[in-house]
Motif scaffolding. Structure first.
Motif, PDB file in Angstrom:
ATOM      1  N   LYS A 442     -49.425   8.418 -63.373  1.00 18.88           N
ATOM      2  CA  LYS A 442     -50.203   7.669 -64.364  1.00 18.88           C
ATOM      3  C   LYS A 442     -51.428   8.446 -64.820  1.00 18.88           C
ATOM      4  O   LYS A 442     -51.763   8.470 -66.001  1.00 18.88           O
ATOM      5  CB  LYS A 442     -50.616   6.314 -63.781  1.00 18.88           C
ATOM      6  N   ARG A 443     -52.094   9.054 -63.858  1.00 19.45           N
ATOM      7  CA  ARG A 443     -53.283   9.814 -64.243  1.00 19.45           C
ATOM      8  C   ARG A 443     -52.906  11.101 -64.980  1.00 19.45           C
ATOM      9  O   ARG A 443     -53.579  11.499 -65.925  1.00 19.45           O
ATOM     10  CB  ARG A 443     -54.116  10.158 -63.004  1.00 19.45           C
ATOM     11  N   VAL A 444     -51.827  11.758 -64.576  1.00 17.56           N
ATOM     12  CA  VAL A 444     -51.364  12.948 -65.284  1.00 17.56           C
ATOM     13  C   VAL A 444     -51.029  12.596 -66.726  1.00 17.56           C
ATOM     14  O   VAL A 444     -51.401  13.312 -67.667  1.00 17.56           O
ATOM     15  CB  VAL A 444     -50.143  13.569 -64.571  1.00 17.56           C
ATOM     16  N   GLU A 445     -50.331  11.482 -66.919  1.00 17.22           N
ATOM     17  CA  GLU A 445     -49.975  11.053 -68.269  1.00 17.22           C
ATOM     18  C   GLU A 445     -51.226  10.736 -69.086  1.00 17.22           C
ATOM     19  O   GLU A 445     -51.330  11.121 -70.254  1.00 17.22           O
ATOM     20  CB  GLU A 445     -49.070   9.827 -68.203  1.00 17.22           C
ATOM     21  N   GLY A 446     -52.201  10.041 -68.478  1.00 15.36           N
ATOM     22  CA  GLY A 446     -53.419   9.713 -69.197  1.00 15.36           C
ATOM     23  C   GLY A 446     -54.223  10.947 -69.563  1.00 15.36           C
ATOM     24  O   GLY A 446     -54.725  11.076 -70.685  1.00 15.36           O
ATOM     25  N   MET A 447     -54.358  11.874 -68.623  1.00 12.57           N
ATOM     26  CA  MET A 447     -55.121  13.089 -68.873  1.00 12.57           C
ATOM     27  C   MET A 447     -54.476  13.939 -69.956  1.00 12.57           C
ATOM     28  O   MET A 447     -55.148  14.410 -70.888  1.00 12.57           O
ATOM     29  CB  MET A 447     -55.246  13.889 -67.582  1.00 12.57           C
ATOM     30  N   ALA A 497     -62.957  15.790 -70.604  1.00 11.39           N
ATOM     31  CA  ALA A 497     -63.948  16.225 -69.624  1.00 11.39           C
ATOM     32  C   ALA A 497     -65.082  15.231 -69.419  1.00 11.39           C
ATOM     33  O   ALA A 497     -65.849  15.372 -68.467  1.00 11.39           O
ATOM     34  CB  ALA A 497     -64.526  17.585 -70.038  1.00 11.39           C
ATOM     35  N   CYS A 498     -65.205  14.224 -70.305  1.00 15.95           N
ATOM     36  CA  CYS A 498     -66.322  13.284 -70.209  1.00 15.95           C
ATOM     37  C   CYS A 498     -65.924  11.972 -70.870  1.00 15.95           C
ATOM     38  O   CYS A 498     -65.317  11.970 -71.950  1.00 15.95           O
ATOM     39  CB  CYS A 498     -67.565  13.875 -70.876  1.00 15.95           C
ATOM     40  N   LYS A 499     -66.276  10.859 -70.245  1.00  9.73           N
ATOM     41  CA  LYS A 499     -65.836   9.551 -70.718  1.00  9.73           C
ATOM     42  C   LYS A 499     -66.390   9.199 -72.098  1.00  9.73           C
ATOM     43  O   LYS A 499     -65.674   8.653 -72.931  1.00  9.73           O
ATOM     44  CB  LYS A 499     -66.239   8.469 -69.715  1.00  9.73           C
ATOM     45  N   ASN A 500     -67.677   9.445 -72.341  1.00 10.32           N
ATOM     46  CA  ASN A 500     -68.290   9.029 -73.597  1.00 10.32           C
ATOM     47  C   ASN A 500     -68.588  10.208 -74.503  1.00 10.32           C
ATOM     48  O   ASN A 500     -69.552  10.193 -75.275  1.00 10.32           O
ATOM     49  CB  ASN A 500     -69.579   8.242 -73.324  1.00 10.32           C
ATOM     50  N   ALA A 501     -67.760  11.261 -74.423  1.00  9.36           N
ATOM     51  CA  ALA A 501     -67.959  12.456 -75.231  1.00  9.36           C
ATOM     52  C   ALA A 501     -67.441  12.257 -76.647  1.00  9.36           C
ATOM     53  O   ALA A 501     -66.513  11.474 -76.890  1.00  9.36           O
ATOM     54  CB  ALA A 501     -67.271  13.647 -74.587  1.00  9.36           C
ATOM     55  N   VAL A 502     -68.054  12.979 -77.570  1.00 10.63           N
ATOM     56  CA  VAL A 502     -67.630  12.975 -78.969  1.00 10.63           C
ATOM     57  C   VAL A 502     -67.513  14.423 -79.424  1.00 10.63           C
ATOM     58  O   VAL A 502     -68.521  15.131 -79.539  1.00 10.63           O
ATOM     59  CB  VAL A 502     -68.628  12.216 -79.869  1.00 10.63           C
ATOM     60  N   LYS A 503     -66.296  14.870 -79.673  1.00  9.98           N
ATOM     61  CA  LYS A 503     -66.064  16.203 -80.244  1.00  9.98           C
ATOM     62  C   LYS A 503     -65.911  16.030 -81.750  1.00  9.98           C
ATOM     63  O   LYS A 503     -65.099  15.228 -82.206  1.00  9.98           O
ATOM     64  CB  LYS A 503     -64.800  16.836 -79.667  1.00  9.98           C
ATOM     65  N   PRO A 557     -58.438   6.148 -80.353  1.00  8.45           N
ATOM     66  CA  PRO A 557     -57.224   6.937 -80.121  1.00  8.45           C
ATOM     67  C   PRO A 557     -56.187   6.148 -79.327  1.00  8.45           C
ATOM     68  O   PRO A 557     -56.495   5.159 -78.653  1.00  8.45           O
ATOM     69  CB  PRO A 557     -57.745   8.139 -79.324  1.00  8.45           C
ATOM     70  N   GLN A 558     -54.958   6.646 -79.379  1.00  3.53           N
ATOM     71  CA  GLN A 558     -53.846   5.946 -78.733  1.00  3.53           C
ATOM     72  C   GLN A 558     -54.025   5.864 -77.218  1.00  3.53           C
ATOM     73  O   GLN A 558     -53.687   4.852 -76.609  1.00  3.53           O
ATOM     74  CB  GLN A 558     -52.528   6.651 -79.069  1.00  3.53           C
ATOM     75  N   SER A 559     -54.546   6.914 -76.596  1.00  7.37           N
ATOM     76  CA  SER A 559     -54.717   6.886 -75.144  1.00  7.37           C
ATOM     77  C   SER A 559     -55.679   5.784 -74.729  1.00  7.37           C
ATOM     78  O   SER A 559     -55.548   5.190 -73.655  1.00  7.37           O
ATOM     79  CB  SER A 559     -55.244   8.236 -74.660  1.00  7.37           C
ATOM     80  N   ARG A 560     -56.644   5.485 -75.587  1.00  2.00           N
ATOM     81  CA  ARG A 560     -57.612   4.418 -75.294  1.00  2.00           C
ATOM     82  C   ARG A 560     -57.017   3.050 -75.595  1.00  2.00           C
ATOM     83  O   ARG A 560     -57.252   2.078 -74.876  1.00  2.00           O
ATOM     84  CB  ARG A 560     -58.878   4.641 -76.112  1.00  2.00           C
ATOM     85  N   LYS A 561     -56.239   2.965 -76.662  1.00  2.00           N
ATOM     86  CA  LYS A 561     -55.596   1.702 -77.002  1.00  2.00           C
ATOM     87  C   LYS A 561     -54.603   1.274 -75.930  1.00  2.00           C
ATOM     88  O   LYS A 561     -54.470   0.092 -75.635  1.00  2.00           O
ATOM     89  CB  LYS A 561     -54.875   1.821 -78.349  1.00  2.00           C
ATOM     90  N   ARG A 562     -53.914   2.234 -75.355  1.00  2.00           N
ATOM     91  CA  ARG A 562     -52.889   1.945 -74.353  1.00  2.00           C
ATOM     92  C   ARG A 562     -53.472   1.772 -72.953  1.00  2.00           C
ATOM     93  O   ARG A 562     -52.743   1.506 -72.012  1.00  2.00           O
ATOM     94  CB  ARG A 562     -51.853   3.075 -74.341  1.00  2.00           C
ATOM     95  N   LEU A 564     -54.626   3.909 -70.827  1.00  2.00           N
ATOM     96  CA  LEU A 564     -54.089   4.853 -69.863  1.00  2.00           C
ATOM     97  C   LEU A 564     -55.154   5.229 -68.833  1.00  2.00           C
ATOM     98  O   LEU A 564     -56.354   5.180 -69.106  1.00  2.00           O
ATOM     99  CB  LEU A 564     -53.593   6.116 -70.578  1.00  2.00           C
ATOM    100  N   THR A 565     -54.694   5.609 -67.667  1.00  2.00           N
ATOM    101  CA  THR A 565     -55.615   6.050 -66.613  1.00  2.00           C
ATOM    102  C   THR A 565     -56.056   7.464 -66.959  1.00  2.00           C
ATOM    103  O   THR A 565     -55.373   8.443 -66.645  1.00  2.00           O
ATOM    104  CB  THR A 565     -54.928   6.032 -65.235  1.00  2.00           C
ATOM    105  N   ARG A 566     -57.214   7.551 -67.605  1.00  2.00           N
ATOM    106  CA  ARG A 566     -57.654   8.840 -68.121  1.00  2.00           C
ATOM    107  C   ARG A 566     -58.589   9.584 -67.184  1.00  2.00           C
ATOM    108  O   ARG A 566     -58.707  10.797 -67.262  1.00  2.00           O
ATOM    109  CB  ARG A 566     -58.336   8.640 -69.481  1.00  2.00           C
ATOM    110  N   PHE A 567     -59.284   8.873 -66.310  1.00  2.00           N
ATOM    111  CA  PHE A 567     -60.258   9.512 -65.444  1.00  2.00           C
ATOM    112  C   PHE A 567     -60.046   9.062 -64.001  1.00  2.00           C
ATOM    113  O   PHE A 567     -59.491   7.993 -63.749  1.00  2.00           O
ATOM    114  CB  PHE A 567     -61.682   9.185 -65.902  1.00  2.00           C
ATOM    115  N   GLN A 568     -60.523   9.907 -63.098  1.00  2.00           N
ATOM    116  CA  GLN A 568     -60.308   9.669 -61.682  1.00  2.00           C
ATOM    117  C   GLN A 568     -61.036   8.414 -61.200  1.00  2.00           C
ATOM    118  O   GLN A 568     -62.197   8.196 -61.508  1.00  2.00           O
ATOM    119  CB  GLN A 568     -60.811  10.871 -60.871  1.00  2.00           C
ATOM    120  N   GLU A 569     -60.330   7.604 -60.445  1.00  2.00           N
ATOM    121  CA  GLU A 569     -60.951   6.482 -59.753  1.00  2.00           C
ATOM    122  C   GLU A 569     -61.202   6.911 -58.317  1.00  2.00           C
ATOM    123  O   GLU A 569     -60.310   7.418 -57.641  1.00  2.00           O
ATOM    124  CB  GLU A 569     -60.026   5.255 -59.794  1.00  2.00           C
TER     125      GLU A 569
END
Length: 584
Positions: A442-447, A497-503, A557-562, A564-569
């Motif tokens: 799950k985390r691999v997919e989110g990342m 690399a960061c939860k609240n980053a904006v590129k 983005p789609q990863s946020r809408k879905r 997904l487990t994007r960052f380590q718990e």
């Protein structure tokens, strides 16, 4: 003591100190999707499993077991398909939190093997992976003209490679700092298309443990233990016919001492996997130490985690250039306290000339956090030829044009793309299509989903909370700020690399204009601001555009809408790097 019997399947481990206790490792059940069933006998020779329809006596005879006694103070660690004997006395380093790192590495090497083995006419078969048959049929074609191809569109290779089997055309893998050998054992058990795996460690206790773990997991026919200095081993294998197809370096701390040998010992187009756990050094806590190790000055900034990735890529490219070699990043991950990069290494004098234009210095304002990139070289296409020249600069004045503060100079860093989106999408498709393969799927997919959404040509990022903190106002939501950038006609993405980053490709002037507009909607008490503060300087200038903070649908983005487990718990308290293993 290892009791060998024919056709061993289950592995029973009993403790010499506590005879009443035993550790049972169940035999992995083959699914209906597995195209072939093999077992490995204790001698390391693959043996065919009984065919369907065999008598019950034959099936019962196949389910014999072997036992190995644990040494005093040893325990059993189970991860992926591997079962590892591990000493409690910390004589060999092991970090359970790095399971995500090892899962991701297995997934990346599998896809790399799939591509490379297809070129060699070999098809890799991954357990649990569904085969999709695509039928290409033109409008005028008959049934006899149907062409069956693989899911990647290539012709079906004649040979096949399965996990646990030695492939003569397969990959030669080196794990330079193997410790308990867990990673190498997992390669042998989970990655198809391997010719050999060399698990090396300078500690004699670690090398002995690697040999035991290879025997316990019945992969001695693939995995060889080695007790050598990792750099010397790689230097000795730098001949073109002796190089490794995959080199994995996961040291305790900095890999700097091994990078020079690694870029020489990797084969043409080979995969180099590097882990760095000295994040503090590359994140600006000690810029001088960072320069001595990687040839780059790190600075403290909100984008330090991505800068750390770019520092190690710069260091690798610089070392490779000495030998007329260059790198092609496939995937670069900044995760928690460490970074993990996967690059391919090629030889080419003409391409190496592009290296200077791929590196950049970073001018970072100490007041407002604005940053500017200064390329180290310049290249201009002149028809069929490329013209190289020195870069012009600097891109900033003596003081920041927004807040009047001074600039810090960091770098050089890698300024090109840090991911190969096409390759990442292949890894993502394989992991999401076979989620039971890894414990951290799950985390691999989110990342990886976040990685595919990142802007490839935009180095570094801002954070919304830091922008708000600079002018002492409340913080807009991430969707509001992303929407404002999109309304202004700029591209924007998140960062893994960061939860609240904006590129974003928006210049710093546009960023601060948006914040000025936000401040007008959410006023601050300017009379309380010091006239020399960055906030006073920034807010004293009127915005040159009218911002719109209405949330847009494409801002999320789609990863946020879905979700997904994007960052380590955090798995447990004090879950960072463990203590270094005792010298042995």
């Amino acid at each position: 003591m290892l009791v060998r019997t024919a056709r061993v399947l289950p592995l029973i481990i009993s403790c010499r100190l506590h005879p009443s206790l035993s550790y049972s490792v169940p035999r992995r059940r083959r699914s209906s999707m597995d195209p072939h069933v093999t077992t490995i006998d204790p001698s390391g020779t693959p043996a065919e499993s009984p065919a369907a329809g065999s008598s019950s006596d034959a099936m019962h005879g196949a389910e014999e077991s072997s036992a190995v006694d644990l040494l005093p103070g040893e325990t059993v660690v189970k991860e992926g398909k591997a079962t590892i004997l591990f000493p409690n006395a910390n004589e060999v380093f092991y970090n359970p939190v790095q399971e995500f790192n090892r899962d991701l590495t297995c997934a990346v090497i599998t896809e790399f093997a799939r591509e490379l083995m297809a070129q060699r006419g070999v098809k890799v078969l991954v357990p649990g992976e569904k085969e999709r048959v695509v039928v290409s049929l033109s409008e005028e074609a008959s049934d006899a003209d149907k062409q069956v191809v693989e899911k990647n569109g290539a012709e079906v290779p004649e040979d096949t490679a399965r996990v646990g089997e030695k492939c003569e055309k397969g990959l030669r893998v080196l794990e330079g700092l193997a410790a308990s050998g867990l990673r190498s054992v997992r390669f042998a058990l989970e990655v198809p298309g391997l010719q050999s795996v060399t698990a090396n460690d300078f500690s004699s206790k670690a090398a002995a443990l690697i040999a035991r773990n290879a025997e316990c997991n019945r992969v001695s026919h693939l995995l060889q233990a080695s007790c050598r200095d990792a750099s010397m081993l790689m230097y000795e294998m730098r001949g073109k016919k002796e190089r490794y197809d995959v080199i994995d370096l996961d040291p305790y701390g900095s890999p700097a001492a091994f990078l020079d040998a690694a870029v020489q010992a990797i084969s043409e187009g080979g995969l180099l996997c590097v882990t760095c756990t000295d994040m503090a050094v590359m994140a600006g806590n000690s810029g001088e130490t960072c320069y001595s190790k990687y040839g780059s000055v790190s600075i403290k900034a909100k984008y330090c985690h991505e800068m750390a990735l770019r520092i190690i890529l710069h260091s690798l490219d610089q070392r490779a250039g000495v030998y007329q070699r260059y790198i092609q990043p496939l995937l670069s991950i900044s995760a928690d306290f460490y970074i993990r990069i996967f690059v391919r290494v090629f030889t080419g004098q003409a391409t190496v000339k592009n290296s200077a234009s791929k590196q950049a210095l970073v001018y970072n304002c100490v007041g407002c956090g604005s940053f500017h990139m200064q390329r180290m070289g310049r290249r201009i296409s002149n028809g069929k030829h490329m013209k190289y020249s020195a870069a012009t600069g600097p891109p900033v004045g003596p003081e920041c044009e927004h807040c009047g503060q001074r600039h810090q100079l960091g770098g050089p860093i890698w300024a090109e793309a840090i991911h190969d989106r096409e390759f990442v999408q292949k890894v993502l498709a394989a992991v999401s299509g076979n989620p039971s393969r890894f414990g951290t799927s799950k985390r691999v997919e989110g990342m990886l989903s976040m990685v595919t959404e990142e802007l490839e040509d935009v180095p570094l990022y801002y954070t919304v909370d830091n922008l708000s903190s600079t002018i002492h106002c409340n913080t807009p939501s991430l969707l509001q700020f992303r929407s404002a950038l999109l309304h202004a006609g700029h591209r924007v993405s998140l960062s893994h690399a960061c939860k609240n980053a904006v590129k974003t490709d928006a210049p710093p002037g546009v960023i601060w204009d948006l914040m000025r507009c936000w401040e007008k909607m959410n006023p601050v008490k300017k009379e309380k601001l010091s006239q020399t503060s960055p906030a006073f300087k920034i807010l004293s200038t009127e915005p040159s555009l009218e911002a719109c903070f209405t949330v847009r649908d494409d801002a999320n983005p789609q990863s946020r809408k879905r979700h997904l487990t994007r960052f380590q718990e955090n798995p447990q308290a004090f879950w960072g790097p463990k203590a270094r293993a005792k010298a042995g």
